[in-house]
Design a protein around this motif. Sequence first.
Motif, short mmCIF file in Angstrom:
data_model
loop_
_atom_site.label_atom_id
_atom_site.label_comp_id
_atom_site.label_asym_id
_atom_site.label_seq_id
_atom_site.Cartn_x
_atom_site.Cartn_y
_atom_site.Cartn_z
N SER A 263 -4.75 -30.90 7.01
CA SER A 263 -3.61 -29.99 6.98
C SER A 263 -2.42 -30.57 6.23
O SER A 263 -1.43 -29.87 6.00
CB SER A 263 -3.19 -29.60 8.40
N VAL B 60 -16.27 -29.79 9.24
CA VAL B 60 -15.66 -30.92 9.95
C VAL B 60 -16.46 -32.18 9.64
O VAL B 60 -17.67 -32.22 9.84
CB VAL B 60 -15.60 -30.65 11.48
N TRP C 201 -8.54 -35.82 12.00
CA TRP C 201 -9.13 -35.03 10.92
C TRP C 201 -8.24 -33.83 10.61
O TRP C 201 -7.97 -33.54 9.44
CB TRP C 201 -10.54 -34.59 11.31
N VAL C 202 -7.78 -33.13 11.65
CA VAL C 202 -6.90 -31.98 11.45
C VAL C 202 -5.63 -32.41 10.72
O VAL C 202 -5.18 -31.74 9.79
CB VAL C 202 -6.55 -31.30 12.79
N ASP D 122 -8.42 -34.82 16.16
CA ASP D 122 -7.00 -34.64 15.91
C ASP D 122 -6.59 -35.30 14.59
O ASP D 122 -5.82 -34.73 13.81
CB ASP D 122 -6.16 -35.22 17.05
N LEU E 169 -10.84 -26.98 18.27
CA LEU E 169 -10.20 -26.83 16.95
C LEU E 169 -9.90 -25.37 16.62
O LEU E 169 -9.20 -25.09 15.65
CB LEU E 169 -11.09 -27.42 15.86
#
Length: 67
Positions: free
Chosen positions: A57, A26, A52-53, A50, A15
């Motif tokens: 974002s 996280v 979560w990002v 992925d 990450l």
Amino acid sequence: MTPAYLKQKAAAAYLGVSVRYFQQHVTVRPKELPGRGRKPLLVWCVRELDEWVARVSDPKSRPRKAS
């Protein structure tokens, strides 16, 4: 080729964050795999990282500031 699961240090590096940031922010939960002795091996799913990002974002998912 990226593995499907990563240990914590590798997940943080994946990450691009420190292990401390990873631990504090996280929210992806690790999976437990049988480890040596009584302690399980904790691993994080790359697909869930992925996702979560993508969630954090996305500007639509952020709380709005009070005016």
